[in-house]
Design a protein around this motif. Sequence first.
Motif, PDB file in Angstrom:
ATOM      1  N   ASP A   1       0.866  -1.168   0.000  1.00  0.00           N
ATOM      2  CA  ASP A   1       0.000   0.000   0.000  1.00  0.00           C
ATOM      3  C   ASP A   1       0.907   1.224   0.000  1.00  0.00           C
ATOM      4  O   ASP A   1       2.118   1.096  -0.229  1.00  0.00           O
ATOM      5  N   LYS A   2       0.375   2.387   0.240  1.00  0.00           N
ATOM      6  CA  LYS A   2       1.160   3.617   0.162  1.00  0.00           C
ATOM      7  C   LYS A   2       2.358   3.601   1.097  1.00  0.00           C
ATOM      8  O   LYS A   2       3.415   4.175   0.788  1.00  0.00           O
ATOM      9  N   ASN A   3       2.225   2.949   2.240  1.00  0.00           N
ATOM     10  CA  ASN A   3       3.246   3.037   3.284  1.00  0.00           C
ATOM     11  C   ASN A   3       4.093   1.782   3.461  1.00  0.00           C
ATOM     12  O   ASN A   3       5.044   1.794   4.240  1.00  0.00           O
ATOM     13  N   ARG A   4       3.767   0.689   2.751  1.00  0.00           N
ATOM     14  CA  ARG A   4       4.488  -0.568   2.970  1.00  0.00           C
ATOM     15  C   ARG A   4       4.941  -1.180   1.653  1.00  0.00           C
ATOM     16  O   ARG A   4       4.285  -1.019   0.626  1.00  0.00           O
ATOM     17  N   MET A   5       6.048  -1.904   1.720  1.00  0.00           N
ATOM     18  CA  MET A   5       6.524  -2.640   0.560  1.00  0.00           C
ATOM     19  C   MET A   5       6.906  -4.050   0.980  1.00  0.00           C
ATOM     20  O   MET A   5       7.214  -4.315   2.146  1.00  0.00           O
ATOM     21  N   ALA A   6       6.907  -4.960   0.000  1.00  0.00           N
ATOM     22  CA  ALA A   6       7.417  -6.317   0.192  1.00  0.00           C
ATOM     23  C   ALA A   6       8.588  -6.500  -0.756  1.00  0.00           C
ATOM     24  O   ALA A   6       8.517  -6.130  -1.925  1.00  0.00           O
ATOM     25  N   ILE A   7       9.693  -7.075  -0.255  1.00  0.00           N
ATOM     26  CA  ILE A   7      10.894  -7.279  -1.058  1.00  0.00           C
ATOM     27  C   ILE A   7      11.407  -8.700  -0.851  1.00  0.00           C
ATOM     28  O   ILE A   7      11.176  -9.308   0.204  1.00  0.00           O
ATOM     29  N   THR A   8      12.061  -9.232  -1.859  1.00  0.00           N
ATOM     30  CA  THR A   8      12.593 -10.581  -1.749  1.00  0.00           C
ATOM     31  C   THR A   8      13.628 -10.673  -0.628  1.00  0.00           C
ATOM     32  O   THR A   8      14.392  -9.748  -0.382  1.00  0.00           O
ATOM     33  N   ALA A   9      13.624 -11.793   0.040  1.00  0.00           N
ATOM     34  CA  ALA A   9      14.579 -12.033   1.118  1.00  0.00           C
ATOM     35  C   ALA A   9      15.963 -12.318   0.551  1.00  0.00           C
ATOM     36  O   ALA A   9      16.120 -12.668  -0.620  1.00  0.00           O
ATOM     37  N   SER A  10      16.953 -12.166   1.382  1.00  0.00           N
ATOM     38  CA  SER A  10      18.336 -12.396   0.977  1.00  0.00           C
ATOM     39  C   SER A  10      18.543 -13.845   0.539  1.00  0.00           C
ATOM     40  O   SER A  10      18.058 -14.782   1.185  1.00  0.00           O
ATOM     41  N   GLY A  11      19.258 -14.035  -0.564  1.00  0.00           N
ATOM     42  CA  GLY A  11      19.619 -15.366  -1.015  1.00  0.00           C
ATOM     43  C   GLY A  11      18.536 -16.138  -1.726  1.00  0.00           C
ATOM     44  O   GLY A  11      18.729 -17.307  -2.068  1.00  0.00           O
ATOM     45  N   THR A  12      17.395 -15.509  -1.994  1.00  0.00           N
ATOM     46  CA  THR A  12      16.313 -16.231  -2.670  1.00  0.00           C
ATOM     47  C   THR A  12      16.608 -16.360  -4.164  1.00  0.00           C
ATOM     48  O   THR A  12      17.194 -15.486  -4.785  1.00  0.00           O
ATOM     49  N   ASN A  13      16.194 -17.481  -4.711  1.00  0.00           N
ATOM     50  CA  ASN A  13      16.324 -17.736  -6.140  1.00  0.00           C
ATOM     51  C   ASN A  13      14.991 -17.411  -6.793  1.00  0.00           C
ATOM     52  O   ASN A  13      13.962 -17.984  -6.434  1.00  0.00           O
ATOM     53  N   MET A  14      14.981 -16.502  -7.762  1.00  0.00           N
ATOM     54  CA  MET A  14      13.724 -16.044  -8.335  1.00  0.00           C
ATOM     55  C   MET A  14      12.983 -17.131  -9.102  1.00  0.00           C
ATOM     56  O   MET A  14      11.806 -16.999  -9.403  1.00  0.00           O
ATOM     57  N   ALA A  15      13.664 -18.220  -9.411  1.00  0.00           N
ATOM     58  CA  ALA A  15      12.983 -19.334 -10.072  1.00  0.00           C
ATOM     59  C   ALA A  15      12.115 -20.122  -9.099  1.00  0.00           C
ATOM     60  O   ALA A  15      11.220 -20.862  -9.521  1.00  0.00           O
ATOM     61  N   ASN A  16      12.370 -19.966  -7.804  1.00  0.00           N
ATOM     62  CA  ASN A  16      11.682 -20.799  -6.812  1.00  0.00           C
ATOM     63  C   ASN A  16      11.061 -19.981  -5.692  1.00  0.00           C
ATOM     64  O   ASN A  16      10.989 -20.432  -4.548  1.00  0.00           O
ATOM     65  N   LEU A  17      10.607 -18.792  -5.988  1.00  0.00           N
ATOM     66  CA  LEU A  17      10.034 -17.938  -4.951  1.00  0.00           C
ATOM     67  C   LEU A  17       8.738 -18.531  -4.403  1.00  0.00           C
ATOM     68  O   LEU A  17       7.945 -19.126  -5.125  1.00  0.00           O
ATOM     69  N   SER A  18       8.545 -18.338  -3.092  1.00  0.00           N
ATOM     70  CA  SER A  18       7.300 -18.735  -2.438  1.00  0.00           C
ATOM     71  C   SER A  18       6.800 -17.559  -1.596  1.00  0.00           C
ATOM     72  O   SER A  18       7.489 -16.538  -1.461  1.00  0.00           O
ATOM     73  N   MET A  19       5.635 -17.695  -1.025  1.00  0.00           N
ATOM     74  CA  MET A  19       5.037 -16.612  -0.241  1.00  0.00           C
ATOM     75  C   MET A  19       5.876 -16.263   0.988  1.00  0.00           C
ATOM     76  O   MET A  19       5.758 -15.165   1.530  1.00  0.00           O
ATOM     77  N   GLU A  20       6.733 -17.200   1.411  1.00  0.00           N
ATOM     78  CA  GLU A  20       7.563 -16.966   2.598  1.00  0.00           C
ATOM     79  C   GLU A  20       8.882 -16.284   2.267  1.00  0.00           C
ATOM     80  O   GLU A  20       9.689 -16.009   3.155  1.00  0.00           O
ATOM     81  N   ASP A  21       9.118 -15.993   0.994  1.00  0.00           N
ATOM     82  CA  ASP A  21      10.407 -15.451   0.556  1.00  0.00           C
ATOM     83  C   ASP A  21      10.432 -13.936   0.461  1.00  0.00           C
ATOM     84  O   ASP A  21      11.247 -13.360  -0.261  1.00  0.00           O
ATOM     85  N   PHE A  22       9.544 -13.260   1.217  1.00  0.00           N
ATOM     86  CA  PHE A  22       9.480 -11.804   1.167  1.00  0.00           C
ATOM     87  C   PHE A  22       9.534 -11.224   2.570  1.00  0.00           C
ATOM     88  O   PHE A  22       9.110 -11.852   3.540  1.00  0.00           O
ATOM     89  N   VAL A  23      10.059 -10.017   2.642  1.00  0.00           N
ATOM     90  CA  VAL A  23      10.135  -9.286   3.897  1.00  0.00           C
ATOM     91  C   VAL A  23       9.374  -7.973   3.718  1.00  0.00           C
ATOM     92  O   VAL A  23       9.532  -7.293   2.695  1.00  0.00           O
ATOM     93  N   GLU A  24       8.557  -7.627   4.688  1.00  0.00           N
ATOM     94  CA  GLU A  24       7.747  -6.418   4.612  1.00  0.00           C
ATOM     95  C   GLU A  24       8.430  -5.268   5.348  1.00  0.00           C
ATOM     96  O   GLU A  24       9.009  -5.461   6.430  1.00  0.00           O
ATOM     97  N   PHE A  25       8.354  -4.069   4.763  1.00  0.00           N
ATOM     98  CA  PHE A  25       8.967  -2.884   5.366  1.00  0.00           C
ATOM     99  C   PHE A  25       7.994  -1.715   5.363  1.00  0.00           C
ATOM    100  O   PHE A  25       7.195  -1.556   4.436  1.00  0.00           O
ATOM    101  N   GLU A  26       8.100  -0.891   6.404  1.00  0.00           N
ATOM    102  CA  GLU A  26       7.490   0.430   6.384  1.00  0.00           C
ATOM    103  C   GLU A  26       8.412   1.320   5.558  1.00  0.00           C
ATOM    104  O   GLU A  26       9.612   1.426   5.852  1.00  0.00           O
ATOM    105  N   ILE A  27       7.881   1.951   4.534  1.00  0.00           N
ATOM    106  CA  ILE A  27       8.724   2.676   3.594  1.00  0.00           C
ATOM    107  C   ILE A  27       9.407   3.874   4.236  1.00  0.00           C
ATOM    108  O   ILE A  27      10.615   4.085   4.063  1.00  0.00           O
ATOM    109  N   GLU A  28       8.694   4.661   4.981  1.00  0.00           N
ATOM    110  CA  GLU A  28       9.282   5.887   5.542  1.00  0.00           C
ATOM    111  C   GLU A  28      10.238   5.609   6.694  1.00  0.00           C
ATOM    112  O   GLU A  28      11.297   6.225   6.796  1.00  0.00           O
ATOM    113  N   THR A  29       9.890   4.675   7.549  1.00  0.00           N
ATOM    114  CA  THR A  29      10.706   4.438   8.746  1.00  0.00           C
ATOM    115  C   THR A  29      11.758   3.360   8.546  1.00  0.00           C
ATOM    116  O   THR A  29      12.754   3.310   9.278  1.00  0.00           O
ATOM    117  N   GLY A  30      11.543   2.472   7.571  1.00  0.00           N
ATOM    118  CA  GLY A  30      12.453   1.354   7.370  1.00  0.00           C
ATOM    119  C   GLY A  30      12.255   0.226   8.355  1.00  0.00           C
ATOM    120  O   GLY A  30      13.040  -0.734   8.383  1.00  0.00           O
TER     121      GLY A  30
END
Length: 219
Positions: free
Chosen positions: A32-61
């Motif tokens: 949404d406007k204030n949050r993002m999801a990004i791939t976790a460290s070391g993930t292979n984009m050929a085998n991504l799953s729902m658990e392979d992301f980390v959520e961040f508050e954009i402004e605060t980090g």
Amino acid sequence: MDTRQQLINTGHYLISNHLAWGTSGNISARIDKNRMAITASGTNMANLSMEDFVEFEIETGETKGKRKASKETPMHLGIYREREDVSAILHSSPFYTTLFACSNEPIFSELFIETMYYLENIAYVEYFHPGSQELADAVTKQAPNANIIMMRNHGVVVFDDSVSEAQMRLETLEMACRMILKAKESGVQLRKIPEKTVKSFLEDAFYKPRKRLVGKSSN
């Protein structure tokens, strides 16, 4: 469709179409406007799953989740902070694009319809180590000026208002780099579209609404 599922689909597409390889690169999208999801460290984009992301508050980090996020997270956060219109970011190292990132060969947009549209604005940053604050700062500084940032001797980061459009931007860039190189190899002289025609296409052709660069200062 869930943001993470869109990124999973995109990761698979990038690998299948030689726009990414192995664990190289990282992708993110706004939840949404204030949050993002990004791939976790070391993930292979050929085998991504729902658990392979980390959520961040954009402004605060601030982050949620147990996984370690991609080391390029500061770069992604910087772009989202500078560009309120951006909803998806793809960082990758496709072969032909990276070849151009490792050279002084120019990438020009006056070739065909998609390059006129998607490659209108390209910026460059010098080499800084992956994950460094110096790289994040350099990319963040250029974010208001372009939708494609070539990172010297590293790769590229592209961003757009949707995951699908960011993917199309990356794919168009890779095709253009391949075309320019193949033309040079074959001795083919590429014929550029005249500047006046490019301007007319972007403003009047109704291919798609021209995407303006929208930063914080635009409001």
